[in-house]
Design an enzyme around this catalytic site. Structure first.
Site, PDB file in Angstrom:
ATOM      1  N   CYS A 174       0.887  -1.318  -0.016  1.00  0.00           N
ATOM      2  CA  CYS A 174       0.187   0.236  -0.115  1.00  0.00           C
ATOM      3  C   CYS A 174       0.926   1.235  -0.101  1.00  0.00           C
ATOM      4  CB  CYS A 174      -0.993  -0.060   1.129  1.00  0.00           C
ATOM      5  SG  CYS A 174      -1.502   1.439   1.872  1.00  0.00           S
ATOM      6  N   THR A 176      -0.706   4.481   0.280  1.00  0.00           N
ATOM      7  CA  THR A 176      -1.631   5.603   0.704  1.00  0.00           C
ATOM      8  C   THR A 176      -0.943   6.560   1.553  1.00  0.00           C
ATOM      9  OG1 THR A 176      -3.751   4.212   0.665  1.00  0.00           O
ATOM     10  CG2 THR A 176      -3.943   5.919   2.105  1.00  0.00           C
TER      11      THR A 176
HETATM   12  P1  5GP Z   1      -0.427  -6.798   4.263  1.00  0.00           P
HETATM   13  O1  5GP Z   1      -0.496  -7.844   5.234  1.00  0.00           O
HETATM   14  O2  5GP Z   1       0.171  -7.192   2.902  1.00  0.00           O
HETATM   15  O3  5GP Z   1       0.556  -5.833   5.094  1.00  0.00           O
HETATM   16  O4  5GP Z   1      -1.583  -5.798   4.284  1.00  0.00           O
HETATM   17  C1  5GP Z   1      -2.687  -6.407   3.641  1.00  0.00           C
HETATM   18  C2  5GP Z   1      -3.746  -5.377   3.443  1.00  0.00           C
HETATM   19  O5  5GP Z   1      -3.239  -4.099   2.848  1.00  0.00           O
HETATM   20  C3  5GP Z   1      -4.972  -5.840   2.751  1.00  0.00           C
HETATM   21  O6  5GP Z   1      -5.912  -6.284   3.713  1.00  0.00           O
HETATM   22  C4  5GP Z   1      -5.830  -4.465   2.429  1.00  0.00           C
HETATM   23  O7  5GP Z   1      -6.350  -3.872   3.530  1.00  0.00           O
HETATM   24  C5  5GP Z   1      -4.500  -3.348   2.052  1.00  0.00           C
HETATM   25  N1  5GP Z   1      -4.163  -3.099   0.742  1.00  0.00           N
HETATM   26  C6  5GP Z   1      -4.243  -4.045  -0.214  1.00  0.00           C
HETATM   27  N2  5GP Z   1      -3.968  -3.669  -1.158  1.00  0.00           N
HETATM   28  C7  5GP Z   1      -3.839  -2.391  -1.224  1.00  0.00           C
HETATM   29  C8  5GP Z   1      -3.788  -1.223  -2.149  1.00  0.00           C
HETATM   30  O8  5GP Z   1      -3.518  -1.206  -3.324  1.00  0.00           O
HETATM   31  N3  5GP Z   1      -3.585   0.161  -1.644  1.00  0.00           N
HETATM   32  C9  5GP Z   1      -3.861   0.197  -0.159  1.00  0.00           C
HETATM   33  N4  5GP Z   1      -3.873   1.448   0.426  1.00  0.00           N
HETATM   34  N5  5GP Z   1      -3.944  -0.990   0.701  1.00  0.00           N
HETATM   35  C10 5GP Z   1      -3.952  -1.992   0.189  1.00  0.00           C
END
Ligand code: 5GP
Length: 334
Positions: A174, A176
């Site tokens: 992400c 953001t």
């Molecule tokens: P990780 O476990 O990979 O650190 O985080 C997973 C979470 O990242 C997902 O469940 C979702 O909430 C968030 N996420 C997934 N794809 C994106 C994206 O393209 N942009 C953003 N802002 N958050 C994402």
């Protein structure tokens, strides 16, 4: 700006005098009673609804360990026999966005476990959508998000969610925080939102930012009923294609790549808030699951806990400058 907010890597858990001698004595399966009368039973870890993670193969494999999977949105509409059986597993959630057509579809199926997922769950329109979902699916176990504030959590729970999903900008794929400057360190968000949930009933799911098994333990100890992870489960055979060089393509669900895969067009006014990556393949998810559950079991023995409920009781965190000794990392072979 009153006080510093913390992430998983800013803290460690303090061991307690413990009577739990063996990791075998720790039971990670638990029943979570939702705010609206339904419940789910399993190991409260949930693979994220991301391409390469929230697949049928992942749901089948994690289901064997009583772990949960949130299917990628478009898979929710797959009605072929074999996949329908996976959809009907008690550990499978199906995911929808803020879309009436998708809600009608899951209502017709009388869906038992539902994730309603948008990037910004603080929108009043989203809160209204969760209310309608609850009216249409009174008996479903509903997870809705994402939010990071106490108010946002309470709004979603009061509207009809059993658990509010917490995390903005914490995901590894992400961007953001870079793109918008908006976000909230995950550990503090979980602690504050879990506390807010207690006042209205229901609880929270920590979503994003878990890199190591210890991060899952920290999320539970901070008050999360469930922990969702994407990157941790990405790159496995169950997620899809590993290329000839042993790599998997893995991307955030708001990237242009994801938009093209699912919507065949990229909207001009939407900038990508995610990364597209090529990550080394990790083989079958089974090994990763064993490591993960082993790590959490071990955390429980350090904290005198025979269950995740006990892990959450009065866990003590300390803020640190360094959590990990990295000296041998570049030389590690196994
Ligand atoms: P990780 O476990 O990979 O650190 O985080 C997973 C979470 O990242 C997902 O469940 C979702 O909430 C968030 N996420 C997934 N794809 C994106 C994206 O393209 N942009 C953003 N802002 N958050 C994402």
């Amino acid at each position: 700006l009153h006080n510093v907010k913390l992430d998983f890597e800013d803290v460690l858990l303090v061991p307690r005098s413990s009577k739990v001698v063996s990791r075998a004595n720790v039971n990670l399966v638990r029943t979570i009673n939702g705010k609206w009368g339904s419940s789910i039973t399993g190991v409260p870890i949930i693979a994220a609804n991301m391409d390469g993670v929230g697949t049928f193969a992942m749901a089948r494999q994690l289901g064997k360990h009583q772990m949960f999977t949130a299917l990628v949105k478009y898979l929710t509409k797959d009605t072929r026999g074999v996949n329908k059986a996976i959809m009907d597993l008690p550990t499978t959630f199906i995911t929808i966005g803020m879309c009436e057509e998708e809600l009608d579809f899951v209502t017709q199926r009388d869906t038992r476990n539902l994730v309603i997922d948008v990037a910004n769950g603080h929108l009043s329109q989203f809160v209204e959508f969760v209310k309608i979902a609850r009216q249409k699916l009174p008996k479903a176990f509903i997870i809705a998000g994402n939010v990071v504030t106490a108010r946002g959590t309470q709004d979603l729970l009061n509207a009809g969610a059993d658990l509010a999903k917490i995390g903005i900008g914490s995901g590894a794929a992400c961007t953001t925080r870079r793109m918008t400057g908006v976000g909230y360190p995950q550990l503090s968000a979980v602690m504050e939102c879990a506390r807010a949930a207690k006042y209205v009933g229901g609880g929270v799911v920590s979503d994003g930012g878990c890199v190591y098994p210890g991060d899952f333990a920290k999320a539970f100890a901070a008050g999360a009923e469930m922990v969702m992870a994407g990157t941790f489960f990405a790159g496995h055979e169950e997620g899809g294609k590993i290329d000839d060089h042993g790599y998997a393509t893995f991307y955030g669900m708001s990237t242009h790549t994801a938009q093209k895969v699912h919507h065949s067009e990229v909207k001009d006014y939407r900038a990508s808030e995610g990364r597209v990556t090529r990550i080394p393949g990790k083989g079958p998810v089974e090994n990763t699951v064993k490591e993960l559950l082993g790590g959490i079991r071990s955390a429980c023995t350090y904290l005198n806990a025979e269950s995740i409920e006990e892990l959450k009781e009065d866990a003590e965190f300390i803020q640190v400058h360094n959590t990990i000794n990295r000296t041998l990392e570049p030389y590690t072979v196994e």
